[in-house]
Design an enzyme around this catalytic site. Structure first.
Site, PDB file in Angstrom:
ATOM      1  N   THR A 377     -42.122  19.718  59.932  1.00  0.00           N
ATOM      2  CA  THR A 377     -41.726  18.378  59.534  1.00  0.00           C
ATOM      3  C   THR A 377     -41.726  17.517  60.784  1.00  0.00           C
ATOM      4  O   THR A 377     -41.743  18.050  61.890  1.00  0.00           O
ATOM      5  CB  THR A 377     -40.316  18.488  58.895  1.00  0.00           C
ATOM      6  OG1 THR A 377     -40.418  19.366  57.777  1.00  0.00           O
ATOM      7  CG2 THR A 377     -39.737  17.173  58.476  1.00  0.00           C
ATOM      8  N   THR A 395     -43.237  15.367  56.058  1.00  0.00           N
ATOM      9  CA  THR A 395     -43.492  16.799  56.199  1.00  0.00           C
ATOM     10  C   THR A 395     -44.685  17.288  55.403  1.00  0.00           C
ATOM     11  O   THR A 395     -45.031  16.706  54.374  1.00  0.00           O
ATOM     12  CB  THR A 395     -42.243  17.599  55.749  1.00  0.00           C
ATOM     13  OG1 THR A 395     -42.430  18.980  56.037  1.00  0.00           O
ATOM     14  CG2 THR A 395     -41.966  17.439  54.270  1.00  0.00           C
ATOM     15  N   ASN A 397     -44.270  20.630  55.060  1.00  0.00           N
ATOM     16  CA  ASN A 397     -43.407  21.807  54.955  1.00  0.00           C
ATOM     17  C   ASN A 397     -43.647  22.708  56.165  1.00  0.00           C
ATOM     18  O   ASN A 397     -43.044  22.538  57.191  1.00  0.00           O
ATOM     19  CB  ASN A 397     -43.596  22.577  53.655  1.00  0.00           C
ATOM     20  CG  ASN A 397     -42.453  23.556  53.429  1.00  0.00           C
ATOM     21  OD1 ASN A 397     -41.356  23.331  53.930  1.00  0.00           O
ATOM     22  ND2 ASN A 397     -42.694  24.630  52.705  1.00  0.00           N
ATOM     23  N   ASP A 419     -40.434  24.923  48.766  1.00  0.00           N
ATOM     24  CA  ASP A 419     -39.073  24.370  48.888  1.00  0.00           C
ATOM     25  C   ASP A 419     -38.318  24.407  47.562  1.00  0.00           C
ATOM     26  O   ASP A 419     -37.112  24.160  47.519  1.00  0.00           O
ATOM     27  CB  ASP A 419     -39.116  22.933  49.428  1.00  0.00           C
ATOM     28  CG  ASP A 419     -38.934  22.895  50.950  1.00  0.00           C
ATOM     29  OD1 ASP A 419     -38.606  23.942  51.539  1.00  0.00           O
ATOM     30  OD2 ASP A 419     -39.114  21.816  51.541  1.00  0.00           O
ATOM     31  N   SER A 448     -35.100  19.112  49.507  1.00  0.00           N
ATOM     32  CA  SER A 448     -35.458  19.008  50.923  1.00  0.00           C
ATOM     33  C   SER A 448     -34.206  19.097  51.789  1.00  0.00           C
ATOM     34  O   SER A 448     -33.080  18.969  51.297  1.00  0.00           O
ATOM     35  CB  SER A 448     -36.143  17.658  51.137  1.00  0.00           C
ATOM     36  OG  SER A 448     -36.306  17.407  52.510  1.00  0.00           O
ATOM     37  N   SER A 449     -34.418  19.312  53.077  1.00  0.00           N
ATOM     38  CA  SER A 449     -33.308  19.224  54.042  1.00  0.00           C
ATOM     39  C   SER A 449     -33.476  18.027  54.966  1.00  0.00           C
ATOM     40  O   SER A 449     -32.705  17.863  55.924  1.00  0.00           O
ATOM     41  CB  SER A 449     -33.244  20.494  54.897  1.00  0.00           C
ATOM     42  OG  SER A 449     -32.993  21.608  54.101  1.00  0.00           O
ATOM     43  N   GLY A 469     -37.351  20.735  61.184  1.00  0.00           N
ATOM     44  CA  GLY A 469     -36.647  21.998  61.430  1.00  0.00           C
ATOM     45  C   GLY A 469     -36.208  22.748  60.184  1.00  0.00           C
ATOM     46  O   GLY A 469     -35.306  23.584  60.271  1.00  0.00           O
ATOM     47  N   GLY A 470     -36.803  22.452  59.015  1.00  0.00           N
ATOM     48  CA  GLY A 470     -36.432  23.187  57.795  1.00  0.00           C
ATOM     49  C   GLY A 470     -34.936  23.072  57.553  1.00  0.00           C
ATOM     50  O   GLY A 470     -34.347  22.002  57.669  1.00  0.00           O
TER      51      GLY A 470
HETATM   52  N1  GLY Z   1     -40.035  21.045  53.957  1.00  0.00           N
HETATM   53  C1  GLY Z   1     -38.854  20.918  54.688  1.00  0.00           C
HETATM   54  C2  GLY Z   1     -37.827  20.115  53.991  1.00  0.00           C
HETATM   55  O1  GLY Z   1     -38.175  19.223  53.246  1.00  0.00           O
HETATM   56  O2  GLY Z   1     -36.675  20.389  54.123  1.00  0.00           O
END
Ligand code: GLY
Length: 566
Positions: A377, A395, A397, A419, A448-449, A469-470
């Site tokens: 991302t 992102t 991902n 996700d 998402s994060s 950073g996921g």
């Molecule tokens: N793909 C990472 C997020 O959206 O959290």
């Protein structure tokens, strides 16, 4: 490649970058080259110097921070293909000079023929790699619709002017940096699996090589000329659908034609006198950030001591309850009634920490009881002297997304379907689990994060911040904020300081290299924590304002990004 291998390879790539950053025994060496500070008309901070320069040039030509961030985002799709994209999605949060607080959701959606168990075999087991590798891993891209919408609604410049930089960079090429050369070489084998990817990325790269992307230039030109129809209809849409058919993917012309970004109300919180404006569902990022800040609001973190075992103990226990609730209650609000009010209330946060005691770890944590009223991302921060503060995270991902380039159109597709919770309790590539709230359904947005944030203090701009950073996006942004507010660190130290992460499951503290002293590790082990060292930990891009309105931009030492100003 299995998820485990994919994860390992990602960490290995990041490790090489980190090892090149000159760590000292005592922790990390501060760098000053990614700084921009002073009385300025505008700042852009992104993961790539060329892209940040694009944004600043747009502002020099009279554009505002919105024009700048859109130009930077399109430029990142060319010069930072690891995560910059037109084949992915994202979120934007902004506080505008006229006082409006806005957010735009351009998250990808599940294709119309997607279904809940599409990644399971007939025995109900997850089919390895299906949600991460190749064509079936892609959601319907949202970036182009989102960026054009943001520009049209909040920008001031013509689409063609803002996009001209990205078109030129793709058409005439740019000199690639060491980070991109190393990343491309690491994934060369996988690019070889897909004809479109092999044509562009299937060779050895060295720092300084000129990367020309003619097909991408053509696609960007179509978007520049025709707007969203240059992507979601006609030649580009047809190429995406042909690519899908080539590899067993399911995105159709109708899915593309029907894609729309959504204007959503940003969500808001308060932390120790500062106002937090951030993204709501379908990102968990803003909700988790406010929930964490609500927990920490009543603690004197400075008194606990930065990096002390009591401080880490508190952070870990706070993170555990928040990520447990993330797994149960967060998803696309158009499909699932997210109990937002509780999740971001100070009372609920206090209730969840009621049985917390320093010196103990709680093994019995499960998601809280709420009445159901219900990678890779990249982030850009931009601000102008008129008072426009824009925070945008986007992102594919994973790094290079699904690794599939749409042949003839020259851009990478996301692997965002991973996700979703492909099966209750089954971890995604970030080790995050989910349930009903984040189950796959046609047209639904995957959780998402991403955590784009704008903060204000007494009505004045204070901070624009966000990170890739996921699952660690949330905790990277959180620790940068509390390092500034609670520990009084300047922006660069706050961003560069080592971080920790706990996401409830797996049940261990993920500690960045050099983040904890031997003594603290021993104390935490005595409490009962397992601790694992991790090498990948967000790349925060931030802009801070002092009380006179002087802006300072800083790009995380963990990446090779740049803050540029004028
Ligand atoms: N793909 C990472 C997020 O959206 O959290």
């Amino acid at each position: 490649m299995t998820k485990g291998k994919r994860y390992f390879k990602y960490f290995f790539t990041v490790l090489i970058v980190i090892l090149s950053l000159n760590f000292t025994d005592s922790g990390y060496k501060k760098q000053s080259s990614n700084f921009a500070s002073g009385f300025m008309s505008g700042v852009v901070v992104s993961a790539n110097e060329i892209a940040s320069e694009v944004g600043v040039d747009i502002m020099k030509r009279g554009g505002n921070a919105v024009d700048a961030i859109v130009g930077t985002a399109f430029a990142l799709a060319v010069v930072y293909p690891q995560a910059g994209n037109i084949g992915g999605g994202g979120f934007m949060v902004a506080k505008l000079s006229d006082g409006r607080e806005v957010s735009v959701d351009f998250r990808e959606t599940a294709p119309s023929t997607a279904y809940r168990d599409m990644y399971l075999d007939s025995n109900g087991n997850v089919i390895p790699d299906l949600s991460t590798d190749g064509h079936l891993a892609s959601g319907v891209p949202g970036s182009v619709d989102g960026l054009l919408h943001i520009l049209e609604k909040y920008g001031t410049m013509k689409r063609a002017d803002v996009m001209s930089y990205a078109v030129n960079l793709a058409e005439n090429g740019f000199s690639i940096n060491a980070e991109l050369a190393s990343a491309l070489n690491s994934y060369g084998g996988e690019f070889g699996n897909y004809a479109g990817s092999k044509e562009i990325f299937g060779r050895k790269f060295s720092e300084g090589d000129l990367l020309v992307q003619k097909d991408l230039a053509n696609t960007l030109r179509l978007i520049s000329e025709k707007g969203r129809d240059g992507f979601y209809a006609g030649e580009t849409a047809d190429r995406i659908v042909v690519e899908m058919k080539r590899g067993g993917g399911i995105i159709s012309n109708e899915d593309l034609a029907n894609y729309r970004c959504v204007d959503r109300n940003p969500i808001k919180g308060k932390y120790k006198g500062y106002d937090v404006i951030t993204m709501g569902s379908p990102s968990s990022g803003g909700m988790c950030l406010i929930y964490l800040l609500n927990i920490l609001d009543s603690y004197d973190l400075k008194f606990l001591g930065f990096g002390s075992s009591r401080y880490i103990n508190l952070l870990a226990e706070a993170m555990k309850v928040v990520y447990a609730d993330r797994s149960e209650y967060m998803g696309d609000p158009d499909f699932y009634k997210v109990p937002l009010k509780d999740l971001i209330s100070k009372e609920y946060a206090a209730e969840r920490m009621r049985n917390f005691e320093f010196g103990k770890t709680r093994r019995e944590i499960t998601p809280g009881k709420i009445n159901r009223e219900s990678s890779q991302t990249t982030h850009i921060s931009a601000a102008d002297s008129k008072g426009n503060l824009v925070s945008l995270t986007t992102t594919l991902n994973d790094i290079f997304g699904s690794r599939v380039v749409v042949q003839g159109a020259g851009f990478l597709l996301n692997n965002e379907m991973d996700d979703f919770s492909v099966k209750p309790g089954e971890p995604n590539i970030f080790g995050l689990i989910g349930n009903e709230a984040n189950a796959i359904a046609p047209g639904k947005r995957m959780l998402s994060s991403m955590t784009p944030v704008v903060m204000m203090k007494d009505g004045k701009p204070f901070l624009v911040i966000g990170s890739p950073g996921g699952g660690k996006i949330i905790t990277s942004v959180l620790q940068s904020i509390i390092n500034i507010i609670d520990f009084g660190m300047p922006l660069n130290e706050a961003i560069d300081a080592p971080r920790i992460h706990h996401q409830w499951l797996p049940d261990y503290i993920q500690a960045e290299r050099n983040s904890l002293s031997e003594g603290v590790i021993d104390e935490l082990k005595t409490i009962g924590y397992e601790i694992k060292t991790v090498n990948s930990f967000g790349r925060v891009e931030g802009i801070i304002f002092d009380t006179d309105g002087v802006m300072t931009g800083y790009s995380d030492r963990r990446g090779s990004g740049k803050a540029v100003s004028f």
